[in-house]
Design a protein around this motif. Sequence first.
Motif, mmCIF file in Angstrom:
data_model
loop_
_atom_site.group_PDB
_atom_site.id
_atom_site.type_symbol
_atom_site.label_atom_id
_atom_site.label_comp_id
_atom_site.label_asym_id
_atom_site.label_seq_id
_atom_site.Cartn_x
_atom_site.Cartn_y
_atom_site.Cartn_z
ATOM 1 N N ARG A 1 -7.281 0.011 -2.854
ATOM 2 C CA ARG A 1 -7.354 1.452 -2.595
ATOM 3 C C ARG A 1 -8.376 2.133 -3.498
ATOM 4 N N SER B 1 -3.051 -4.245 -4.022
ATOM 5 C CA SER B 1 -3.192 -3.079 -3.143
ATOM 6 C C SER B 1 -3.810 -1.900 -3.894
ATOM 7 N N ARG C 1 0.879 4.191 -2.870
ATOM 8 C CA ARG C 1 0.690 5.621 -2.579
ATOM 9 C C ARG C 1 1.855 6.433 -3.134
ATOM 10 N N GLU D 1 0.832 -1.203 0.000
ATOM 11 C CA GLU D 1 0.000 0.000 0.000
ATOM 12 C C GLU D 1 0.869 1.256 0.000
ATOM 13 N N ALA E 1 -5.869 -0.185 3.129
ATOM 14 C CA ALA E 1 -5.934 0.913 2.171
ATOM 15 C C ALA E 1 -6.461 2.200 2.801
ATOM 16 N N HIS E 2 -7.169 2.078 3.923
ATOM 17 C CA HIS E 2 -7.748 3.262 4.558
ATOM 18 C C HIS E 2 -6.935 3.740 5.766
#
Length: 457
Positions: free
Chosen positions: A137, A133, A92, A88, A226-227
């Motif tokens: 997301r 991932s 990002r 993740e 993801a959060h």
Amino acid sequence: MAYPHSPLVAFVVGLVAVILLLVYWDLPAFIGLVIATFVVGLVAPQVAFGNIASETAAAFGEGMTGIGIPILMAAVIGKSMMGSGAAERIVRGFRGLTGSEGSVFALWGSSSFLAIPVFFDNVFYLMAPLARSMRARVGKNYALYLVVVGAGAATTHVFVPPTPGPLAVADEIGVNLGMTIIVGLIVAIPSALVAGIFYGRWINARLDIPLRDSMDTSGAELEDIAHRSTNELPGMFEASLPILLAVVLVASNTIVDTFLPEDAPIGSVTSFLGDPNFALTMAAIAAALTFRRMRAMSDEQWSDELTESLKSGGNIAAITAAGGAFGAMLAAAGIGDYIADALAGLGIGLLVTAWLIAAAVRIAQGSATVAMLTTAGIVSGSGLVASLSVHPAYLVMAIGAGGNIFSWYNDSGFWLVKEIGGLTQAETLKTWTALTTIISVTGLITVLIASTLVPLT
């Protein structure tokens, strides 16, 4: 070569067997593939009746020799990178640099670059957690992410040395390595764009693949990660370390093998460090340590989590090796040589003939590398290479394009993508099989156009 009956009989019987066993009766893939392999052996007079079971086991064992440890370690890497939030964090990072739309190109570029020094299967081991991932997301576009990753790795795998397939074909035909790399990039880039980006977007609009449990990580767990805030995830370097370790170690061996003499003293060191068995083990250790640190687990909890991931990896390895054994039994039945002999005398251009031979052998027995090397041997032995009116590097590309076509049940790569990606058979056919076919056809068209416009002679 004389056959008691056409090897096409074994091929057709094998095709019917896998459809009945895997599609109609829905047997577990490993069991169905082993039975189908036995069936092919029973109708192939080239395989002695008493040796069918032992040859199946030998081919299965040979497959496990190549992929057993890497897949098990890849399962640890996948579980650890996803569970720790490392995958993740990398996603990002991609999105921060390129934006949400550009992240697709980041996945494509990463898989393409990694596949130059690293085998396709190892690239997919490393990139699949990022695709999963990304899906967690964004909440959609999983088909696109998988196709993009597959396109980048698959095109490099068959077109750009020092990846072993095109490297060996170039050597067999006697083509300069530097020119092969240049022409390989010319063919690989449009092929990957058409198959990965254009087809990826097309199939993604028509196929919504859910995020299923895979590599011992549930879709719900990924969506939870993801959060999380970025502060709850590992740093970018630590998150990327498993991938960096694997690539640097394997690349060290590739570079030494390609550019230094065979007796170079450093060769024995890089042969060990760069072997995928060792390189992925080191990557797995790095990923697992981050997993333990981020989840604050006890020794027992950590051991249990890794053991569960190894169970998942064992199933993937068994299925992948069984798919390779099925392809090997078809090869033992003589289907590759039979088709190659039938096509070698076609009165059409050498580039198209070479593509046809490689494509037919690939579809019949499964391995892209075997199809490429078989075709290279036939073409180089025919004496026709000297009559080419274009640079022979284009011939290497035509062979690579043909060898990439229509990956299906007899290709271990098909099962690798299915199991690690968490796909159904139908989804794998619509994404991976279609993708490899589009790369093949686009690659041939690119070769024909480029060789006409810029023959390089």
